[in-house]
Design a protein around this motif. Structure first.
Motif, PDB file in Angstrom:
ATOM      1  N   GLU A   1      -5.338  15.005   1.588  1.00  0.00           N
ATOM      2  CA  GLU A   1      -6.683  14.796   1.050  1.00  0.00           C
ATOM      3  C   GLU A   1      -6.606  14.447  -0.428  1.00  0.00           C
ATOM      4  O   GLU A   1      -6.176  15.254  -1.243  1.00  0.00           O
ATOM      5  CB  GLU A   1      -7.546  16.046   1.258  1.00  0.00           C
TER       6      GLU A   1
ATOM      7  N   ILE B   1       0.834  -1.216   0.000  1.00  0.00           N
ATOM      8  CA  ILE B   1       0.000   0.000   0.000  1.00  0.00           C
ATOM      9  C   ILE B   1       0.870   1.269   0.000  1.00  0.00           C
ATOM     10  O   ILE B   1       0.574   2.239  -0.704  1.00  0.00           O
ATOM     11  CB  ILE B   1      -0.945   0.005   1.231  1.00  0.00           C
ATOM     12  N   GLN B   2       1.957   1.252   0.749  1.00  0.00           N
ATOM     13  CA  GLN B   2       2.810   2.445   0.812  1.00  0.00           C
ATOM     14  C   GLN B   2       3.499   2.712  -0.527  1.00  0.00           C
ATOM     15  O   GLN B   2       3.759   3.868  -0.878  1.00  0.00           O
ATOM     16  CB  GLN B   2       3.857   2.300   1.931  1.00  0.00           C
TER      17      GLN B   2
ATOM     18  N   MET C   1     -10.889  -2.930  -1.411  1.00  0.00           N
ATOM     19  CA  MET C   1      -9.945  -3.021  -0.290  1.00  0.00           C
ATOM     20  C   MET C   1      -8.802  -2.012  -0.466  1.00  0.00           C
ATOM     21  O   MET C   1      -8.447  -1.280   0.472  1.00  0.00           O
ATOM     22  CB  MET C   1      -9.381  -4.450  -0.236  1.00  0.00           C
TER      23      MET C   1
ATOM     24  N   SER D   1      -9.952   1.696  -0.264  1.00  0.00           N
ATOM     25  CA  SER D   1     -10.177   2.057   1.129  1.00  0.00           C
ATOM     26  C   SER D   1      -8.845   2.254   1.860  1.00  0.00           C
ATOM     27  O   SER D   1      -8.663   3.230   2.606  1.00  0.00           O
ATOM     28  CB  SER D   1     -10.996   0.943   1.799  1.00  0.00           C
ATOM     29  N   ALA D   2      -7.908   1.343   1.629  1.00  0.00           N
ATOM     30  CA  ALA D   2      -6.600   1.429   2.295  1.00  0.00           C
ATOM     31  C   ALA D   2      -5.854   2.700   1.889  1.00  0.00           C
ATOM     32  O   ALA D   2      -5.201   3.346   2.717  1.00  0.00           O
ATOM     33  CB  ALA D   2      -5.759   0.197   1.964  1.00  0.00           C
TER      34      ALA D   2
ATOM     35  N   ARG E   1      -7.244   5.559   0.903  1.00  0.00           N
ATOM     36  CA  ARG E   1      -7.904   6.700   1.559  1.00  0.00           C
ATOM     37  C   ARG E   1      -7.454   6.806   3.016  1.00  0.00           C
ATOM     38  O   ARG E   1      -7.157   7.893   3.518  1.00  0.00           O
ATOM     39  CB  ARG E   1      -9.439   6.559   1.467  1.00  0.00           C
ATOM     40  N   ILE E   2      -7.371   5.643   3.680  1.00  0.00           N
ATOM     41  CA  ILE E   2      -6.919   5.632   5.074  1.00  0.00           C
ATOM     42  C   ILE E   2      -5.476   6.127   5.168  1.00  0.00           C
ATOM     43  O   ILE E   2      -5.137   6.972   6.001  1.00  0.00           O
ATOM     44  CB  ILE E   2      -7.044   4.198   5.666  1.00  0.00           C
ATOM     45  N   ALA E   3      -4.614   5.593   4.292  1.00  0.00           N
ATOM     46  CA  ALA E   3      -3.187   5.947   4.344  1.00  0.00           C
ATOM     47  C   ALA E   3      -2.965   7.435   4.060  1.00  0.00           C
ATOM     48  O   ALA E   3      -2.163   8.093   4.733  1.00  0.00           O
ATOM     49  CB  ALA E   3      -2.404   5.089   3.342  1.00  0.00           C
TER      50      ALA E   3
ATOM     51  N   ARG F   1      -5.247   9.901   4.438  1.00  0.00           N
ATOM     52  CA  ARG F   1      -5.868  10.703   5.498  1.00  0.00           C
ATOM     53  C   ARG F   1      -5.038  10.654   6.775  1.00  0.00           C
ATOM     54  O   ARG F   1      -4.939  11.631   7.502  1.00  0.00           O
ATOM     55  CB  ARG F   1      -7.284  10.176   5.759  1.00  0.00           C
ATOM     56  N   LYS F   2      -4.434   9.505   7.030  1.00  0.00           N
ATOM     57  CA  LYS F   2      -3.607   9.379   8.240  1.00  0.00           C
ATOM     58  C   LYS F   2      -2.446  10.375   8.211  1.00  0.00           C
ATOM     59  O   LYS F   2      -2.013  10.897   9.243  1.00  0.00           O
ATOM     60  CB  LYS F   2      -3.060   7.945   8.342  1.00  0.00           C
TER      61      LYS F   2
END
Lengths: 98, 227
Positions: B59, B9-10, B44, B47-48, B50-52, B54-55
């Protein structure tokens, strides 16, 4: 995943006992998906332990309560989700006040 | 099928960092079957991301779409509007799909969200195995339908190398010796005499070694090419 996007501190996935699924393999497939979601969450920067699957029958009220207490303790140790934008309790109070 | 595996993901996040509106584009064919880039994985990964983002206080708008096939222009048309409205595409298709989308949209950045691994099969739940290197001239009929070029780590056509132990390859104990498989299969078929025949030289010009390949079938060409 959607719950975490909304800022949930943790998520419990509750499935029937293994071997006792009404949909035969549904809870076993869910177990695999939860394992994948935990890995993806970790890669995205959210602790995998915020997500956990438990298996219990609908008659096990005490077990369910123990699971919730276990997760609550774990989440208190982990602290709030880094995605949480506001305190949900405060948000409810604010909405009632307005 | 073509087997792929999603990137970290990163890694995806760093690829996409400069783009505000991102489309995660799944493919409904091979990568759906190997659980790398189908509709479920699009959800999946979207979503991941968007989470990464936003964390880290960033935006980005991350949209999701899965089409039937990314390796065919006809199906890419189904994503036309979505792609036009985004700054970049994260394709979860195999390398062929990623390049087809990129060729269709010359000025749109297209990134690969999966690593394309090989042509293979689902061997057991959660395990995929390579079966074909797409050499361009299939020879499996001479070897009991076991491909020596793929299944033997050294691609030997004239017999085992002598390094195998207990049916496993000396390259790794996790790899079956391709020649053990060939021998066992031909023995079961009663065709061990096939191994007495000398193997012909491989024409590697038909493989990728001969350059990027194109297959032309005149019977399938439309009338404009038959003038």
């Amino acid at each position: 995943m959607a719950a975490f996007e909304q800022g949930a501190d943790g998520v419990i996935v509750a499935g029937c006992l293994e071997g006792g699924c009404h949909f035969q393999e549904g809870n076993l497939r869910a177990k695999q998906r939860v394992a994948t979601a935990r890995q993806v969450l970790e890669e995205a920067g959210i602790e995998a332990d915020r997500l956990e699957m438990f298996n219990l029958s609908s008659a096990e009220g005490n077990t369910f309560a123990q699971i919730v207490e276990t997760m609550t303790r774990r989440l208190k140790d982990l602290g709030p989700s880094p995605l949480r934008r506001s305190d949900p309790v405060e948000a409810i109070r604010d909405s009632r006040a307005s | 099928m073509i087997v792929a595996h999603r990137k970290h993901i990163q890694e995806m996040k760093s690829q996409l960092a400069e783009h505000e509106r991102i489309l995660v584009l799944g493919c409904g064919t091979c990568v759906t079957v190997c659980l790398a880039g189908g509709e479920r994985e699009v959800g999946m990964i979207g979503s991941a991301l968007r989470i990464a983002f936003r964390k880290d206080g960033e935006e980005h708008e991350v949209c999701e779409l899965t089409i039937e096939r990314q390796c065919e222009n006809r199906f890419i048309e189904d994503a036309l509007k979505h792609i036009q409205e985004t700054d970049a595409v994260l394709s979860l298709a195999c390398g062929a799909g990623v390049q087809t989308v990129a060729e269709r949209f010359p000025t749109k950045p297209v990134y690969a969200g999966v690593d394309t691994k090989f042509i293979g099969v689902l061997q057991e739940q959660g395990v995929w195995a390579e079966k074909c290197i797409a050499c361009g001239k299939c020879i499996v009929d001479s070897y009991g339908a076991v491909c020596p070029l793929t299944r033997c780590s050294k691609g030997q056509l004239s017999g085992p190398c002598g390094g195998a132990r207990n049916g496993k390859c000396e390259v790794s104990p996790d790899i079956d010796c391709g020649w053990q498989l060939i021998y066992d299969r031909l023995k079961a078929l009663g065709e061990l005499d096939r191994l007495a025949q000398p193997a012909p030289l491989t024409d590697w010009s038909k493989s990728h070694a001969g350059g990027c390949r194109t297959l032309v079938r005149t019977d399938q060409r439309i009338a404009t090419d038959r003038k």
